[in-house]
Design a protein around this motif. Structure first.
Motif, PDB file in Angstrom:
ATOM      1  N   GLY A  48       0.777  -1.126   0.001  1.00  0.00           N
ATOM      2  CA  GLY A  48      -0.086   0.176   0.053  1.00  0.00           C
ATOM      3  C   GLY A  48       0.660   1.251   0.163  1.00  0.00           C
ATOM      4  N   MET A  49       2.044   1.068   0.740  1.00  0.00           N
ATOM      5  CA  MET A  49       3.009   2.671   0.575  1.00  0.00           C
ATOM      6  C   MET A  49       3.337   2.560  -0.704  1.00  0.00           C
ATOM      7  SD  MET A  49       3.119   3.546   4.019  1.00  0.00           S
ATOM      8  CE  MET A  49       4.580   4.160   4.228  1.00  0.00           C
ATOM      9  N   GLN A  50       3.839   1.499  -1.396  1.00  0.00           N
ATOM     10  CA  GLN A  50       4.295   1.621  -2.663  1.00  0.00           C
ATOM     11  C   GLN A  50       3.597   2.180  -3.869  1.00  0.00           C
ATOM     12  OE1 GLN A  50       6.781  -1.597  -3.898  1.00  0.00           O
ATOM     13  NE2 GLN A  50       6.857  -2.122  -1.744  1.00  0.00           N
ATOM     14  N   VAL A  51       2.041   1.699  -3.564  1.00  0.00           N
ATOM     15  CA  VAL A  51       1.166   2.228  -4.670  1.00  0.00           C
ATOM     16  C   VAL A  51       0.365   3.459  -4.293  1.00  0.00           C
ATOM     17  CG1 VAL A  51       1.004  -0.055  -5.675  1.00  0.00           C
ATOM     18  CG2 VAL A  51      -0.722   0.654  -3.775  1.00  0.00           C
ATOM     19  N   GLY A  52       0.645   3.980  -3.152  1.00  0.00           N
ATOM     20  CA  GLY A  52       0.136   5.443  -2.509  1.00  0.00           C
ATOM     21  C   GLY A  52      -1.159   5.072  -2.013  1.00  0.00           C
TER      22      GLY A  52
END
Length: 161
Positions: free
Chosen positions: A139-143
């Motif tokens: 989730g952090m990587q895809v915003g």
């Protein structure tokens, strides 16, 4: 005798088996209760056929998922994607299939695809640790910060150590 039966409605005193025989050959069945029994029998047969189809759907999905797992282990990612898509098309209510799709998508380098698959697994099984960890990290990587934070908080609430 059949000619006289064809010209006259079935009387309520006639036996159910005889009414079914006439219904099977396309003859009208008018007796009180007999028509209802015929429809109930037809409904029961239809239900059994639908349940058999569900069993086939489950077996087909399991077979496709096993094939996808085997293909993933062989690093045949494109084929694994097709096989897991087939399994999910058959049974989209199985969290394990979405987890496997997440692993396949991640291995393929599709972080958004992996995040979506793990999110689907999490929707079906909100306490699944693999899905929670993947959603919190990917989730952090895809915003998708809100989903990432919620997943991390759920992990901590389930296992505070």
């Amino acid at each position: 005798m059949i000619d006289s039966l064809l010209r006259h409605p079935i009387r309520s005193s006639m036996k159910f088996d005889h009414a079914i025989n006439l219904a099977v050959v396309g003859q009208p069945v008018f007796a009180r209760g007999t028509l209802c029994k015929a429809f109930v029998s037809l409904a029961a047969i239809s239900l059994l056929m639908m349940l058999a189809a569900c069993g086939n759907s489950f077996a087909n999905a399991q077979e496709d998922a096993a094939k996808a797992q085997s293909l993933l282990e062989q690093n045949r990612i494109a084929e694994a994607r097709i096989a897991i898509a087939d399994a999910i098309a058959e049974r989209d209510d199985e969290p394990d299939y979405h987890l496997l799709r997440g692993r396949i998508e991640y291995r393929a380098g599709s972080v958004p695809g992996a995040f979506g698959a793990y999110s689907n697994a999490l929707a079906l099984d909100p306490q699944n640790m693999e899905a929670l960890q993947a959603v919190s990290q990917l989730g952090m990587q895809v915003g998708r910060l809100r989903e990432s934070k919620e997943a991390a908080e759920t992990i901590l609430s389930l296992d505070p150590n």
